[in-house]
Scaffold this motif. Structure first.
Motif, mmCIF file in Angstrom:
data_model
loop_
_atom_site.group_PDB
_atom_site.id
_atom_site.type_symbol
_atom_site.label_atom_id
_atom_site.label_comp_id
_atom_site.label_asym_id
_atom_site.label_seq_id
_atom_site.Cartn_x
_atom_site.Cartn_y
_atom_site.Cartn_z
ATOM 1 N N TRP A 65 13.460 52.062 57.038
ATOM 2 C CA TRP A 65 12.434 53.018 58.161
ATOM 3 C C TRP A 65 12.387 54.675 56.940
ATOM 4 C CZ3 TRP A 65 10.637 53.720 62.977
ATOM 5 C CH2 TRP A 65 10.397 55.257 62.972
ATOM 6 N N ASN A 66 13.297 55.136 56.373
ATOM 7 C CA ASN A 66 13.033 56.809 56.500
ATOM 8 C C ASN A 66 12.247 56.213 54.773
ATOM 9 O OD1 ASN A 66 15.223 57.045 57.979
ATOM 10 N ND2 ASN A 66 16.387 56.785 55.752
ATOM 11 N N CYS A 115 6.288 65.489 60.419
ATOM 12 C CA CYS A 115 7.667 65.329 60.243
ATOM 13 C C CYS A 115 8.242 64.482 61.465
ATOM 14 C CB CYS A 115 8.212 66.434 60.472
ATOM 15 S SG CYS A 115 10.017 67.010 59.912
ATOM 16 N N VAL A 116 8.468 63.170 60.549
ATOM 17 C CA VAL A 116 9.209 62.341 61.008
ATOM 18 C C VAL A 116 10.684 62.342 60.463
ATOM 19 C CG1 VAL A 116 9.997 59.330 61.701
ATOM 20 C CG2 VAL A 116 7.072 60.574 61.455
ATOM 21 N N LEU A 117 11.625 62.391 61.557
ATOM 22 C CA LEU A 117 13.070 62.495 61.019
ATOM 23 C C LEU A 117 13.746 60.947 59.940
ATOM 24 C CD1 LEU A 117 14.345 65.015 63.494
ATOM 25 C CD2 LEU A 117 13.145 65.573 61.507
ATOM 26 N N ALA A 118 14.491 61.820 59.354
ATOM 27 C CA ALA A 118 15.254 60.214 58.599
ATOM 28 C C ALA A 118 16.522 59.644 59.886
ATOM 29 C CB ALA A 118 15.892 60.983 57.813
ATOM 30 N N PHE A 119 16.361 58.885 60.067
ATOM 31 C CA PHE A 119 18.061 57.753 59.749
ATOM 32 C C PHE A 119 19.036 58.372 59.020
ATOM 33 C CE2 PHE A 119 15.144 54.794 63.471
ATOM 34 C CZ PHE A 119 14.384 55.672 63.552
ATOM 35 N N GLU A 158 20.774 62.731 51.229
ATOM 36 C CA GLU A 158 20.707 63.546 49.993
ATOM 37 C C GLU A 158 19.143 62.545 49.400
ATOM 38 O OE1 GLU A 158 25.622 64.167 48.699
ATOM 39 O OE2 GLU A 158 24.479 62.117 48.308
ATOM 40 N N ARG A 159 19.543 61.100 49.632
ATOM 41 C CA ARG A 159 18.458 60.003 48.956
ATOM 42 C C ARG A 159 17.235 61.260 49.790
ATOM 43 N NH1 ARG A 159 14.908 55.667 49.766
ATOM 44 N NH2 ARG A 159 15.733 55.737 52.173
ATOM 45 N N CYS A 160 17.217 60.624 51.390
ATOM 46 C CA CYS A 160 16.409 61.586 51.851
ATOM 47 C C CYS A 160 15.198 62.802 51.149
ATOM 48 C CB CYS A 160 16.143 61.470 53.211
ATOM 49 S SG CYS A 160 16.523 59.822 53.901
ATOM 50 N N ALA A 161 16.298 63.695 51.016
ATOM 51 C CA ALA A 161 16.405 64.659 50.341
ATOM 52 C C ALA A 161 15.580 64.700 49.290
ATOM 53 C CB ALA A 161 17.597 65.659 50.100
ATOM 54 N N GLY A 162 15.615 63.317 48.478
ATOM 55 C CA GLY A 162 15.239 63.761 47.020
ATOM 56 C C GLY A 162 13.547 63.129 47.217
ATOM 57 N N ILE A 163 13.177 62.064 49.163
ATOM 58 C CA ILE A 163 12.273 61.789 48.792
ATOM 59 C C ILE A 163 11.320 62.647 49.174
ATOM 60 C CG2 ILE A 163 13.193 59.547 47.727
ATOM 61 C CD1 ILE A 163 12.388 59.033 50.954
ATOM 62 N N GLY A 164 12.024 63.951 49.815
ATOM 63 C CA GLY A 164 10.595 64.444 50.464
ATOM 64 C C GLY A 164 10.684 64.684 51.874
ATOM 65 N N THR A 223 21.721 70.297 50.998
ATOM 66 C CA THR A 223 20.191 69.563 50.746
ATOM 67 C C THR A 223 19.724 70.491 51.428
ATOM 68 O OG1 THR A 223 20.631 68.527 52.800
ATOM 69 C CG2 THR A 223 20.937 67.293 50.350
ATOM 70 N N GLY A 224 19.634 71.648 52.711
ATOM 71 C CA GLY A 224 19.175 72.432 53.514
ATOM 72 C C GLY A 224 18.855 71.665 54.434
ATOM 73 N N LEU A 225 18.871 69.869 54.936
ATOM 74 C CA LEU A 225 17.963 69.468 55.605
ATOM 75 C C LEU A 225 19.669 69.923 56.991
ATOM 76 C CD1 LEU A 225 17.106 68.536 53.200
ATOM 77 C CD2 LEU A 225 16.958 66.246 54.567
ATOM 78 N N PRO A 226 18.788 70.170 57.900
ATOM 79 C CA PRO A 226 18.876 70.084 59.082
ATOM 80 C C PRO A 226 19.562 68.716 60.138
ATOM 81 C CG PRO A 226 16.827 70.699 59.528
ATOM 82 C CD PRO A 226 17.258 70.511 58.397
ATOM 83 N N ILE A 227 20.678 68.787 60.454
ATOM 84 C CA ILE A 227 20.840 67.210 61.138
ATOM 85 C C ILE A 227 21.227 67.379 62.415
ATOM 86 C CG2 ILE A 227 23.073 65.389 61.400
ATOM 87 C CD1 ILE A 227 22.228 65.626 58.878
ATOM 88 N N SER A 228 20.817 66.593 63.024
ATOM 89 C CA SER A 228 19.500 66.161 64.305
ATOM 90 C C SER A 228 20.961 65.723 65.416
ATOM 91 C CB SER A 228 18.662 66.349 65.326
ATOM 92 O OG SER A 228 17.664 67.059 64.646
ATOM 93 N N PHE A 229 21.491 65.960 66.992
ATOM 94 C CA PHE A 229 22.413 65.189 67.939
ATOM 95 C C PHE A 229 21.115 65.247 68.729
ATOM 96 C CE2 PHE A 229 26.732 66.772 66.392
ATOM 97 C CZ PHE A 229 26.397 66.457 65.773
ATOM 98 N N HIS A 230 20.952 64.261 69.098
ATOM 99 C CA HIS A 230 19.581 63.795 70.449
ATOM 100 C C HIS A 230 20.561 63.172 71.711
ATOM 101 C CE1 HIS A 230 15.852 62.968 72.418
ATOM 102 N NE2 HIS A 230 16.092 63.494 71.616
#
Length: 373
Positions: free
Chosen positions: A131-132, A148-152, A166-172, A200-207
């Motif tokens: 998916w990511n 901006c579809v978010l990563a799972f 960390e992998r997702c931060a590396g691919i954008g 990574t600076g990527l925010p984490i979402s709780f939905h």
């Protein structure tokens, strides 16, 4: 309705791409042959296309709506737009709807937001990674400055979640979601993920998700849908209290937590209540955070909302830097295609700089979009 000119592009921080609208090839084209036979795939059962995973039906594929009553319960249908069920999953058409609604950019939550049951760790890792990759390569890439579809993130172990982040931060990727209701966020082991989020600076979402403690469930077109939608934002009270009082936020000051679809109405009371308990108990507990809960919230938490009649009164209590507006496209509660009017009704009493923060600047800054203009 007439269009309202905000003077700047608006950013929706919580829109959706539900399973029924996901292109059928996403996992079949990206999983190995052995895992593709078990992973999410579209099959015809009882004459209807459905998503199946490990021989369990997990949702519909496509959702063409024909009756006027049913159309009135979907944002796309209310707008008089024809939809075979895949419109929200087609970047070109989604961008057309964003233009129709005055949106500059959209942060999009995929099926994991509302429930995407894959229990086997190996399959979960592979399916989420697929998916990511698809989200970056085939969806966001169509308009990387707008979509901006978010990563799972897998939930079976902190190590797996951190590694995928960390992998997702590396691919954008610009941010990620984890199913907070499937993990024990009070366990210090999850510090591995919170640290990765800070690094990574990527925010984490709780939905918010599909269930309630009482068993109340959404029923399309029935009274339960209104009752369910009313109480649903309160699901995020326990995760917020846990992240605050467990010390997770304080230990990782560089982490940003997004409470997706939390609304704002309950939060001023809740922050005051947490501060009260913190003041009363902090010298009696050996592991209480040193920082007041309300301060941690304002430093590291973002709350998203769509419409709130009391927004003009409540947002100053939370601070405009902690709130982000969302359209919730294409769900029933979405403000589409009249989002500009909804913003004016909810936020019109606020100063223009605050409205700009809430509907554009906060989201653009958090997810690394281009400067707001």
């Amino acid at each position: 309705m007439t269009h309202v000119d905000t003077g700047f592009g608006i950013y929706s921080c919580d829109d959706h791409l539900d399973l029924y609208a996901v292109p059928p090839h996403v996992w079949a084209s990206r999983l190995s042959q052995s895992l593709a036979a078990r992973g999410p795939r579209v099959e015809t059962r009882d004459g209807r296309p459905v998503w199946v995973c490990d021989d369990r039906v997990i949702g519909r594929s496509g959702m063409s709506v024909t009756s006027e009553a049913a159309k009135s319960l979907t944002a796309i249908g209310r707008a008089g737009i024809e939809d075979d069920g895949f419109r929200a999953g087609t970047p070109k058409l989604r961008l057309e709807d964003m233009e129709r609604d005055g949106l500059r950019a959209s942060v999009i939550y995929g099926p994991l937001a509302l429930g995407f049951p894959i229990d086997d760790p190996e399959l979960q890792d592979a399916a989420y990674a697929a998916w990511n990759d698809w989200a970056v390569d085939e969806f966001n890439a169509v308009a990387a400055d707008r979509l901006c579809v978010l990563a799972f993130l897998p939930g079976h172990s902190p190590e797996a979640a951190a590694a995928e982040l960390e992998r997702c931060a590396g691919i954008g990727h610009r941010g990620a979601i984890i199913d907070v209701f499937a993990i024990d966020i009070g366990d210090p082991g999850w510090d591995r993920l919170w640290a990765a989020a800070a690094d990574t600076g990527l925010p984490i979402s709780f939905h918010l998700k599909g269930g309630t403690w009482s068993g109340l469930r959404y029923r399309f077109g029935k009274w339960q849908s209104a009752a369910f939608a009313t109480v649903l934002p309160l699901q995020l009270d326990e995760p917020l209290a846990t992240m605050v009082f467990s010390g997770a936020l304080e230990r990782h000051p560089g982490m940003t937590l997004v409470l997706a679809e939390s609304g704002i109405g309950w939060l001023p009371y809740f922050l005051a209540r947490m501060d009260l308990e913190w003041e009363s108990l902090r010298d009696k507990l050996d592991d209480a955070p040193r920082t007041a809960p309300s301060e941690l919230f304002r430093r590291q938490v973002m709350a998203t909302f769509e419409e709130d009649a009391l927004g003009g009164q409540l947002i100053p209590l939370l601070g405009p830097d902690s709130c982000m507006w969302a359209s919730d496209y294409p769900h029933t509660d979405s403000t589409f295609p009249y989002s500009l009017q909804a913003i004016d009704e909810t936020l019109g009493a606020l100063p223009e700089p605050d409205r700009r923060k809430i509907t554009a600047e906060n989201c653009a800054r958090l997810y690394g979009f281009a400067d707001v203009s």
